[in-house]
Design a protein around this motif. Structure first.
Motif, mmCIF file in Angstrom:
data_model
loop_
_atom_site.group_PDB
_atom_site.id
_atom_site.type_symbol
_atom_site.label_atom_id
_atom_site.label_comp_id
_atom_site.label_asym_id
_atom_site.label_seq_id
_atom_site.Cartn_x
_atom_site.Cartn_y
_atom_site.Cartn_z
ATOM 1 N N THR A 121 -20.047 24.839 27.117
ATOM 2 C CA THR A 121 -19.271 24.604 25.700
ATOM 3 C C THR A 121 -17.938 23.296 26.145
ATOM 4 O OG1 THR A 121 -17.894 26.000 24.469
ATOM 5 C CG2 THR A 121 -17.217 26.245 26.570
ATOM 6 N N ASP A 126 -14.559 23.086 19.281
ATOM 7 C CA ASP A 126 -15.607 23.695 19.316
ATOM 8 C C ASP A 126 -15.715 25.400 19.886
ATOM 9 O OD1 ASP A 126 -18.499 24.193 18.786
ATOM 10 O OD2 ASP A 126 -18.502 24.206 20.943
ATOM 11 N N ASN A 128 -14.746 28.467 21.699
ATOM 12 C CA ASN A 128 -14.855 30.111 21.272
ATOM 13 C C ASN A 128 -15.519 31.028 22.426
ATOM 14 O OD1 ASN A 128 -16.101 32.144 19.538
ATOM 15 N ND2 ASN A 128 -15.679 31.332 18.465
ATOM 16 N N ARG A 131 -18.566 33.514 21.457
ATOM 17 C CA ARG A 131 -19.688 32.851 21.571
ATOM 18 C C ARG A 131 -19.689 32.287 23.281
ATOM 19 N NH1 ARG A 131 -18.937 27.392 20.476
ATOM 20 N NH2 ARG A 131 -19.319 28.573 18.334
ATOM 21 N N ARG A 134 -21.075 35.661 24.017
ATOM 22 C CA ARG A 134 -22.357 36.073 23.240
ATOM 23 C C ARG A 134 -23.658 35.999 24.524
ATOM 24 N NH1 ARG A 134 -24.368 37.661 18.196
ATOM 25 N NH2 ARG A 134 -22.088 37.826 17.512
ATOM 26 N N TYR A 135 -23.564 34.304 24.801
ATOM 27 C CA TYR A 135 -24.168 33.665 25.604
ATOM 28 C C TYR A 135 -24.607 34.612 26.881
ATOM 29 C CZ TYR A 135 -25.522 29.454 23.561
ATOM 30 O OH TYR A 135 -26.036 29.209 22.020
ATOM 31 N N SER A 204 -23.922 25.358 21.911
ATOM 32 C CA SER A 204 -23.819 25.016 20.614
ATOM 33 C C SER A 204 -25.074 23.755 20.481
ATOM 34 C CB SER A 204 -22.903 24.875 19.803
ATOM 35 O OG SER A 204 -23.016 26.502 19.786
ATOM 36 N N LYS A 232 -18.279 19.799 15.453
ATOM 37 C CA LYS A 232 -19.233 20.501 15.084
ATOM 38 C C LYS A 232 -20.318 19.621 15.764
ATOM 39 C CE LYS A 232 -18.185 24.683 12.765
ATOM 40 N NZ LYS A 232 -18.284 25.984 14.536
ATOM 41 N N ARG A 258 -27.316 27.872 16.494
ATOM 42 C CA ARG A 258 -25.708 28.455 15.600
ATOM 43 C C ARG A 258 -25.901 29.387 15.608
ATOM 44 N NH1 ARG A 258 -28.055 23.495 12.608
ATOM 45 N NH2 ARG A 258 -26.480 22.256 13.017
ATOM 46 N N LEU A 260 -27.233 33.134 17.413
ATOM 47 C CA LEU A 260 -27.709 33.532 18.610
ATOM 48 C C LEU A 260 -27.398 35.401 18.653
ATOM 49 C CD1 LEU A 260 -28.101 33.813 20.788
ATOM 50 C CD2 LEU A 260 -26.851 33.266 22.686
ATOM 51 N N ARG A 314 -14.290 42.194 19.658
ATOM 52 C CA ARG A 314 -15.536 41.232 19.947
ATOM 53 C C ARG A 314 -16.653 41.843 20.848
ATOM 54 N NH1 ARG A 314 -11.352 38.099 21.760
ATOM 55 N NH2 ARG A 314 -12.023 37.370 24.252
#
Length: 356
Positions: A121, A126, A128, A131, A134-135, A204, A232, A258, A260, A314
């Motif tokens: 990241t 960008d 986040n 995110r 999530r990964y 991303s 982005k 974009r 996931l 989250r």
């Protein structure tokens, strides 16, 4: 055998083969998946170097059932443009997959047989946390070692506004801030990526995956800048590929994702949010929704300033998404299986009627 081991063939895969198969089977590792064929790496005739070959899939399989990183056995063929036909796939040691983009209710393979995941990241707009979590849920669900890379650190006015946030997700996960163009920063990655292991680049578009790949391999993969208005990135990598890195390491580069959408990662979510899982066990009620019930340990931690409300939000969002996607894919597979059985039954009855 030496070249296969250099390619990542470990004891886990060797134990799936019988003694006679070790002497007769031709093994290869998938390096790229195309619509109609597979590209794979395998030793040359003298076992002195690796060569890339094209493989065809059996008539009852599609290329979508294979992923970069897979180990397969194959037999030579005389088909123009192809070197062999896949016989079977070895059991995967680890698998990264997501729910496919769009409205299709199905899973999509990302990569397999991975040891380390470099989750990237940027140190800009960008960045986040949602995110990143999530990964991490995706990676932790497959028992893969995650390493968070904060790229573009050379452009950040204050790197320490990003690094502590990433470290707070899980103190045991390494966080490395680096300029991906600087070869002097590469040794920091090797502490987590040993010889013979395979790593994957996740993140991303525009976070610097292709730039890091170029620095690691000395190659010239296409790179592109970022949009100035929202930080982005633009897509540069368009397909998943397996690359050789110095000192017998392997790297799978992936296109920026974009969307996931998680699937089958409940254990990963539990691992990423282990602090909340432990607090939830202390709630007075087993079915506590962590909103306004009396005796909620999570709400008590929020009131005490020990937990951010957004982290709870989250966690609950990922739990709902995981449940929905997993149930949707399970139901879709059940429908497809039932439909297949119906087709076989109708065909069987039709043949029987014609025979009368």
């Amino acid at each position: 055998m030496q070249q296969l081991q250099n390619l990542g063939l470990s004891a886990y895969f060797l134990q799936q083969l019988k003694a006679d198969e070790l002497e007769t089977l031709q093994l290869a590792r998938i390096s790229r998946v195309n619509r109609n064929n597979l590209h794979a790496l395998t030793p040359d005739k003298d076992d002195r170097a690796l060569q890339e070959i094209q493989l065809l899939t059996p008539s009852d399989q599609t290329t979508g059932e294979f992923a970069v990183g897979d180990w397969v056995s194959y037999s030579p063929v005389n088909t123009e443009g192809a070197s062999g036909m896949v016989l079977r796939s070895l059991e995967r040691q680890s698998t990264l997959q997501r729910r496919a983009a769009g409205e299709d209710v199905q899973s999509q393979l990302i990569a397999t047989n991975i040891d380390v995941a470099f989750i990237m990241t940027s140190c800009n707009a960008d960045f986040n946390l949602a995110r990143l979590e999530r990964y991490l849920a995706l990676v932790r669900s497959s028992d893969i070692q995650p390493v968070i890379i904060l790229s573009k650190s050379d452009l950040a006015e204050d790197i320490y506004q990003f690094k502590p946030q990433a470290e707070a997700i899980d103190p045991l996960i390494p966080v490395i801030a680096m300029d991906t163009r600087d070869p002097a920063r590469i040794p920091a990655l090797m502490d987590w990526w040993r010889k013979g292991q395979t790593a994957v680049l996740l993140g991303s578009s525009g976070v610097g995956k292709s730039t890091l790949l170029n620095t690691l391999s000395g190659g010239e993969e296409a790179t592109a800048g970022i949009r100035e208005d929202d930080a982005k990135g633009r897509h540069t990598t368009t397909a998943r590929s397996l690359f050789s890195i110095a000192n017998d390491r392997w790297l799978i580069d992936t296109p920026g994702m974009r969307a996931l959408r998680l699937y089958g990662v409940s254990e990963g979510i539990q691992a990423v949010f282990s602090d909340l899982e432990q607090l939830a066990d202390q709630c007075r009620f087993a079915d506590c929704s962590h909103s306004n019930e009396p005796g909620c340990a999570i709400q008590a931690a929020i009131i005490a300033g020990e937990l951010e409300p957004k982290r709870l939000q989250r966690w609950q969002k990922l739990q709902r998404e995981e449940q929905y996607n997993s149930e949707s894919i399970h139901e879709s597979r059940a429908r497809n299986k039932a439909f297949g059985k119906m087709i076989k039954r109708v065909s069987s009855e039709s043949r029987r009627m014609k025979g009368q």
